[in-house]
Design a protein around this motif. Sequence first.
Motif, PDB file in Angstrom:
ATOM      1  N   LEU A 127      53.920  27.587  44.059  1.00  0.00           N
ATOM      2  CA  LEU A 127      53.201  28.767  44.516  1.00  0.00           C
ATOM      3  C   LEU A 127      51.759  28.437  44.860  1.00  0.00           C
ATOM      4  N   SER A 128      51.167  29.243  45.717  1.00  0.00           N
ATOM      5  CA  SER A 128      49.735  29.152  45.989  1.00  0.00           C
ATOM      6  C   SER A 128      48.968  29.978  44.960  1.00  0.00           C
ATOM      7  N   GLN A 129      47.655  29.784  44.911  1.00  0.00           N
ATOM      8  CA  GLN A 129      46.842  30.606  44.018  1.00  0.00           C
ATOM      9  C   GLN A 129      46.985  32.077  44.376  1.00  0.00           C
ATOM     10  N   LYS A 130      46.981  32.388  45.657  1.00  0.00           N
ATOM     11  CA  LYS A 130      47.124  33.779  46.060  1.00  0.00           C
ATOM     12  C   LYS A 130      48.436  34.371  45.571  1.00  0.00           C
ATOM     13  N   GLU A 131      49.507  33.594  45.608  1.00  0.00           N
ATOM     14  CA  GLU A 131      50.803  34.092  45.148  1.00  0.00           C
ATOM     15  C   GLU A 131      50.812  34.319  43.643  1.00  0.00           C
ATOM     16  N   VAL A 132      50.130  33.446  42.896  1.00  0.00           N
ATOM     17  CA  VAL A 132      50.008  33.667  41.450  1.00  0.00           C
ATOM     18  C   VAL A 132      49.242  34.960  41.186  1.00  0.00           C
ATOM     19  N   VAL A 133      48.150  35.145  41.908  1.00  0.00           N
ATOM     20  CA  VAL A 133      47.344  36.364  41.744  1.00  0.00           C
ATOM     21  C   VAL A 133      48.168  37.600  42.097  1.00  0.00           C
ATOM     22  N   GLN A 134      48.949  37.529  43.141  1.00  0.00           N
ATOM     23  CA  GLN A 134      49.779  38.667  43.543  1.00  0.00           C
ATOM     24  C   GLN A 134      50.793  39.036  42.462  1.00  0.00           C
ATOM     25  N   LEU A 135      51.363  38.026  41.811  1.00  0.00           N
ATOM     26  CA  LEU A 135      52.297  38.298  40.720  1.00  0.00           C
ATOM     27  C   LEU A 135      51.594  39.034  39.576  1.00  0.00           C
ATOM     28  N   TRP A 136      50.364  38.606  39.275  1.00  0.00           N
ATOM     29  CA  TRP A 136      49.590  39.257  38.215  1.00  0.00           C
ATOM     30  C   TRP A 136      49.227  40.691  38.606  1.00  0.00           C
ATOM     31  N   GLU A 137      48.826  40.887  39.841  1.00  0.00           N
ATOM     32  CA  GLU A 137      48.486  42.235  40.314  1.00  0.00           C
ATOM     33  C   GLU A 137      49.704  43.155  40.240  1.00  0.00           C
ATOM     34  N   LYS A 138      50.856  42.625  40.562  1.00  0.00           N
ATOM     35  CA  LYS A 138      52.092  43.408  40.466  1.00  0.00           C
ATOM     36  C   LYS A 138      52.350  43.839  39.022  1.00  0.00           C
ATOM     37  N   LEU A 139      52.115  42.915  38.101  1.00  0.00           N
ATOM     38  CA  LEU A 139      52.374  43.214  36.693  1.00  0.00           C
ATOM     39  C   LEU A 139      51.408  44.257  36.124  1.00  0.00           C
ATOM     40  N   ILE A 140      50.146  44.193  36.541  1.00  0.00           N
ATOM     41  CA  ILE A 140      49.153  45.129  35.987  1.00  0.00           C
ATOM     42  C   ILE A 140      48.980  46.373  36.853  1.00  0.00           C
ATOM     43  N   GLY A 141      49.636  46.389  38.014  1.00  0.00           N
ATOM     44  CA  GLY A 141      49.555  47.549  38.888  1.00  0.00           C
ATOM     45  C   GLY A 141      48.170  47.803  39.432  1.00  0.00           C
ATOM     46  N   LYS A 142      47.464  46.735  39.758  1.00  0.00           N
ATOM     47  CA  LYS A 142      46.073  46.876  40.191  1.00  0.00           C
ATOM     48  C   LYS A 142      45.679  45.695  41.066  1.00  0.00           C
ATOM     49  N   GLN A 143      44.879  45.966  42.093  1.00  0.00           N
ATOM     50  CA  GLN A 143      44.352  44.916  42.954  1.00  0.00           C
ATOM     51  C   GLN A 143      43.045  44.373  42.373  1.00  0.00           C
ATOM     52  N   LEU A 144      42.916  43.062  42.337  1.00  0.00           N
ATOM     53  CA  LEU A 144      41.692  42.439  41.853  1.00  0.00           C
ATOM     54  C   LEU A 144      40.709  42.235  42.994  1.00  0.00           C
ATOM     55  N   GLN A 145      39.434  42.203  42.662  1.00  0.00           N
ATOM     56  CA  GLN A 145      38.439  41.750  43.625  1.00  0.00           C
ATOM     57  C   GLN A 145      38.634  40.248  43.828  1.00  0.00           C
ATOM     58  N   LYS A 146      38.461  39.772  45.068  1.00  0.00           N
ATOM     59  CA  LYS A 146      38.783  38.373  45.367  1.00  0.00           C
ATOM     60  C   LYS A 146      37.677  37.713  46.183  1.00  0.00           C
ATOM     61  N   PRO A 147      36.569  37.351  45.577  1.00  0.00           N
ATOM     62  CA  PRO A 147      35.577  36.556  46.306  1.00  0.00           C
ATOM     63  C   PRO A 147      36.136  35.160  46.580  1.00  0.00           C
ATOM     64  N   TYR A 148      35.801  34.602  47.747  1.00  0.00           N
ATOM     65  CA  TYR A 148      36.285  33.285  48.135  1.00  0.00           C
ATOM     66  C   TYR A 148      35.206  32.246  47.901  1.00  0.00           C
ATOM     67  N   LEU A 149      35.631  31.061  47.446  1.00  0.00           N
ATOM     68  CA  LEU A 149      34.696  29.965  47.192  1.00  0.00           C
ATOM     69  C   LEU A 149      34.981  28.849  48.193  1.00  0.00           C
TER      70      LEU A 149
END
Length: 313
Positions: free
Chosen positions: A227-249
């Motif tokens: 998985l990509s980092q974005k895909e890991v984050v999406q799985l977490w967002e799905k679990l918590i039912g919330k979108q995270l802020q995502k600043p890019y580095l």
Amino acid sequence: MGAKSKVLIIGGTGYLGKRLVKASLEHGHETYVLQRQEIGVDIEKIQMLLSFKKQGAHLVIGSFNDHLSLVEAVKQVDVVICAVSGVHIRSHQILLQLKLVDAIKEAGNIKRFFPSEFGTDPARMADALEPGRVTFDDKMVVRKAVEDAGIPFTYVSANCFAGYMVGGLCQPGHILPSRESVTILGDGNKKSIFVDEDDIASYTIRMIDDSRTCNKTVYIRPSENILSQKEVVQLWEKLIGKQLQKPYLSEQDFFNIMKGQGYEEQVGLTHYYHVYYQGCLTNFEIEKHNEEASALYPDIKYVKVEEYLKQYL
């Protein structure tokens, strides 16, 4: 089927080592754990060793400062697995492993040695950046010593430990997932590979008596955990039912941050760079002369990233 090999685990009280001891015992191997004389008054390690003993493991007294004690420990088994931590860069791990290689060579009875790797395949990291390349260079020194000594080996490339990478949503310096924001490294689309630490141990122990893994690199690449980092984050967002802020580095900003850190921190950050900015874990196909663990052992039901993330809810 022949008798199962006797296994000596070096570094059995460590992060991965304790899981290897557990898996070895569960798979029915006569399991030995090196009890280093240098342990001193580290009560937590002593108690862990005693718990291994209660579970059926044999404790073997030995020291990296006493060559004969290592030789005698090695002579009691068929297989040696080294899980010595790599946190003490160059001054520690490489020296210990080279001493162990010397002991295995002198003992002359070992049918398989698993050196302490369990991460990125160092043979693919000849162009790694300083200072992080030191860990890859050191592992290649150990590999050369193993092969020059004619010791049968298996190199395990387990990619990213889930506890360190999944828990922190792939962010350096984080081991718990935020419910507010996550810094995306680069474009966040480079694929990585995440493996539960207990699964790493299970796969490794299964390799011990498998002729298909002798003198090879075995990659642990469970397909659903690529998985990509974005895909890991999406799985977490799905679990918590919330979108995270995502600043890019950006890559340059990452390097600017890295330059302000101490040596060991820079070593670790260099590894993040190669994984999340370059995709070094997935930008190649496994050669025919090497193997992939989840294909060899499809009966092992590995922990998927989404399931791993559920423990943080």
